[in-house]
Design an enzyme around this catalytic site. Structure first.
Site, PDB file in Angstrom:
ATOM      1  N   VAL A   1       0.818  -1.210   0.000  1.00 50.46           N
ATOM      2  CA  VAL A   1       0.000   0.000   0.000  1.00 50.46           C
ATOM      3  C   VAL A   1       0.854   1.262   0.000  1.00 50.46           C
ATOM      4  O   VAL A   1       0.377   2.339  -0.373  1.00 50.46           O
ATOM      5  CB  VAL A   1      -0.973  -0.003   1.201  1.00 50.46           C
ATOM      6  CG1 VAL A   1      -0.247   0.328   2.498  1.00 50.46           C
ATOM      7  CG2 VAL A   1      -2.127   0.956   0.964  1.00 50.46           C
TER       8      VAL A   1
ATOM      9  N   ALA B   1       5.254  -4.583   7.470  1.00 53.44           N
ATOM     10  CA  ALA B   1       3.902  -4.674   6.915  1.00 53.44           C
ATOM     11  C   ALA B   1       3.894  -4.145   5.495  1.00 53.44           C
ATOM     12  O   ALA B   1       4.498  -3.107   5.203  1.00 53.44           O
ATOM     13  CB  ALA B   1       2.918  -3.881   7.763  1.00 53.44           C
ATOM     14  N   ASP B   2       3.199  -4.848   4.631  1.00 52.50           N
ATOM     15  CA  ASP B   2       2.938  -4.338   3.295  1.00 52.50           C
ATOM     16  C   ASP B   2       1.620  -3.574   3.258  1.00 52.50           C
ATOM     17  O   ASP B   2       1.436  -2.699   2.415  1.00 52.50           O
ATOM     18  CB  ASP B   2       2.909  -5.490   2.294  1.00 52.50           C
ATOM     19  CG  ASP B   2       4.311  -6.005   2.001  1.00 52.50           C
ATOM     20  OD1 ASP B   2       4.916  -5.532   1.035  1.00 52.50           O
ATOM     21  OD2 ASP B   2       4.808  -6.856   2.769  1.00 52.50           O
ATOM     22  N   ARG B   3       0.721  -3.901   4.180  1.00 56.84           N
ATOM     23  CA  ARG B   3      -0.541  -3.165   4.280  1.00 56.84           C
ATOM     24  C   ARG B   3      -1.177  -3.453   5.632  1.00 56.84           C
ATOM     25  O   ARG B   3      -1.328  -4.608   6.028  1.00 56.84           O
ATOM     26  CB  ARG B   3      -1.486  -3.564   3.149  1.00 56.84           C
ATOM     27  CG  ARG B   3      -2.791  -2.764   3.107  1.00 56.84           C
ATOM     28  CD  ARG B   3      -3.709  -3.288   2.002  1.00 56.84           C
ATOM     29  NE  ARG B   3      -3.141  -3.114   0.684  1.00 56.84           N
ATOM     30  CZ  ARG B   3      -3.564  -2.240  -0.227  1.00 56.84           C
ATOM     31  NH1 ARG B   3      -4.575  -1.451   0.056  1.00 56.84           N
ATOM     32  NH2 ARG B   3      -2.999  -2.174  -1.414  1.00 56.84           N
TER      33      ARG B   3
ATOM     34  N   ALA C   1      -1.266  -7.350   6.279  1.00 54.46           N
ATOM     35  CA  ALA C   1      -0.678  -8.185   5.232  1.00 54.46           C
ATOM     36  C   ALA C   1       0.829  -8.022   5.270  1.00 54.46           C
ATOM     37  O   ALA C   1       1.352  -6.905   5.280  1.00 54.46           O
ATOM     38  CB  ALA C   1      -1.216  -7.778   3.855  1.00 54.46           C
TER      39      ALA C   1
END
Length: 397
Positions: free
Chosen positions: A96, A260-262, A270
């Protein structure tokens, strides 16, 4: 010792460290177009949510600085930038940070007078849009390092308070995937907390998982830890439960710290595949589970983890592996690489790049603006650290 540098940038030139060649070889690729950035991100020569956003933004900045946009009017110039950003967004849709950076840059070029600092004579309206974009992209790079340092301080402080950690009573932690200088502009997020714990004499030992199937932990995190002289041990992903059961007390293991990626509105997160199972194991063994995420990784528009698009990677990542050949004398021959099969090549493969950890298994989410913990209702509330975005997105619904 200085940390590693994954991204080198000066106005008009961007060089990105090829992380597929690590830990045996340092090689920088020059990235001067959006196509080269897309390929660099997609092939995972650069990875880590903050670094992906930075490379995408700066690649377009370099492209614009070198005159790729031939439009003469404002609307046409904005349309060119929009199209290029939309193209870059598809390189890693789960991260994100990239989406948030694109939204920010699109907004910036629609208000060039607020960003442009060029002295007289005034540039043409189209040139002002380009100047605004370049300055805004460069600002993303500059902000990221300070963000990481702040995350490190907030995370280290929270963990010290939770465990009563001190120089005479340091704690050990486990981290997954790579969240250090190689995944950001410098210092890192989860690994940034570990660095800060170390600099404050609060870290006893760091454990890192290999992070199958792409091995970012064994290839990259272990390299960063060794590079900086942080006491560390590499384990396979399947050893975490045994580590907690057999070594928790002896090694004072106090937390699992991941990036965290999102992170969505309710706190569902995620991150690299394997994160979810670590959260389950941490909860069972009474180990704190901490997510380190800049506010640019927080997605307030998506209410729960069910709304996160999970990227699936190619099957060969599970059935094959490549690397430098080790000679009979034990030396690594960087010039001699080989790709070998590690499974029957006919087997079916499912290879999701990420999984989603439910908020219920997360103890704290550390941002550059503070550590978010659950409120009296047992829910994460990002309103305190993101009041403006919360008002714009959540309260308007």
């Amino acid at each position: 010792m200085a940390s590693l540098q994954a991204i080198k940038y000066t106005r008009g030139r961007l060089d990105v460290l090829d992380q597929l060649r690590l830990p045996h070889e340092h090689h920088y690729d020059e990235v001067s177009t959006c196509e080269e950035a897309f390929d660099c991100i997609r092939a995972m020569r650069v990875r880590g949510a903050p670094a992906i956003a930075i490379v995408a933004a700066l690649a377009l900045a370099v492209e614009l600085d070198r005159g790729a946009c031939k439009a003469t009017g404002v609307d046409e110039t904005v349309a060119y930038i929009d199209a290029r950003l939309d193209y870059l967004k598809e390189s890693r849709p789960t991260a994100v940070d990239l989406t948030n950076a694109i939204h920010h840059l699109k907004a910036a070029v629609r208000a060039p007078s607020q960003e442009t600092t060029s002295a007289a004579p005034a540039p043409s309206p189209a040139a002002a849009v380009i100047d605004t974009f370049i300055l805004s992209a460069e600002a993303i790079l500059a902000r990221d390092l300070q963000t990481n340092l702040s995350i490190g301080e907030h995370g280290a402080m929270w963990l010290a308070q939770q465990h009563g950690a001190s120089a005479s009573k340091p704690i050990s932690v486990l981290t997954h995937c790579n969240t250090g200088s190689l995944a950001t502009s410098g210092h890192g997020t989860a690994l940034g907390i570990i660095r800060t714990l170390r600099s404050n004499d609060l870290l006893k030992h760091a454990f890192c998982t290999e992070t199958r199937p792409y091995n970012q932990g064994s290839r990259l995190t272990s390299f960063e830890l060794v590079f900086e002289g942080i006491p560390a041990t590499l384990i396979t992903d399947s050893m975490a439960a045994a580590l907690f059961r057999l070594k928790k007390t002896e090694m004072s293991i106090g937390a699992v710290i991941v990036g965290a990626d999102r992170v969505v509105r309710n706190g569902d997160t995620a991150n690299k595949i394997g994160t979810y199972q670590l959260a389950v194991l941490a909860r069972h063994h009474g180990v704190k589970f901490v997510v380190a995420a800049p506010t640019t990784s927080v997605d307030l528009e998506t209410e729960t983890g069910d709304g996160i698009q999970i990227e699936e990677r190619k099957r060969e990542e599970l059935t094959q592996i490549s690397g430098a050949v080790v000679g009979a004398d034990g030396r690594v021959d960087v010039a001699n690489t080989a790709r070998v099969a590690i499974a029957d090549q006919r087997i079916n493969v499912w290879n999701p790049a990420f999984d989603v950890t439910p908020a219920a298994l997360i103890d704290a989410i550390v941002t550059e603006k503070g550590t978010v913990v659950k409120n009296a209702e047992g829910k994460f509330d990002f309103k305190t650290v993101m009041p403006e975005r919360w008002a714009q997105i959540v309260e308007k619904q």
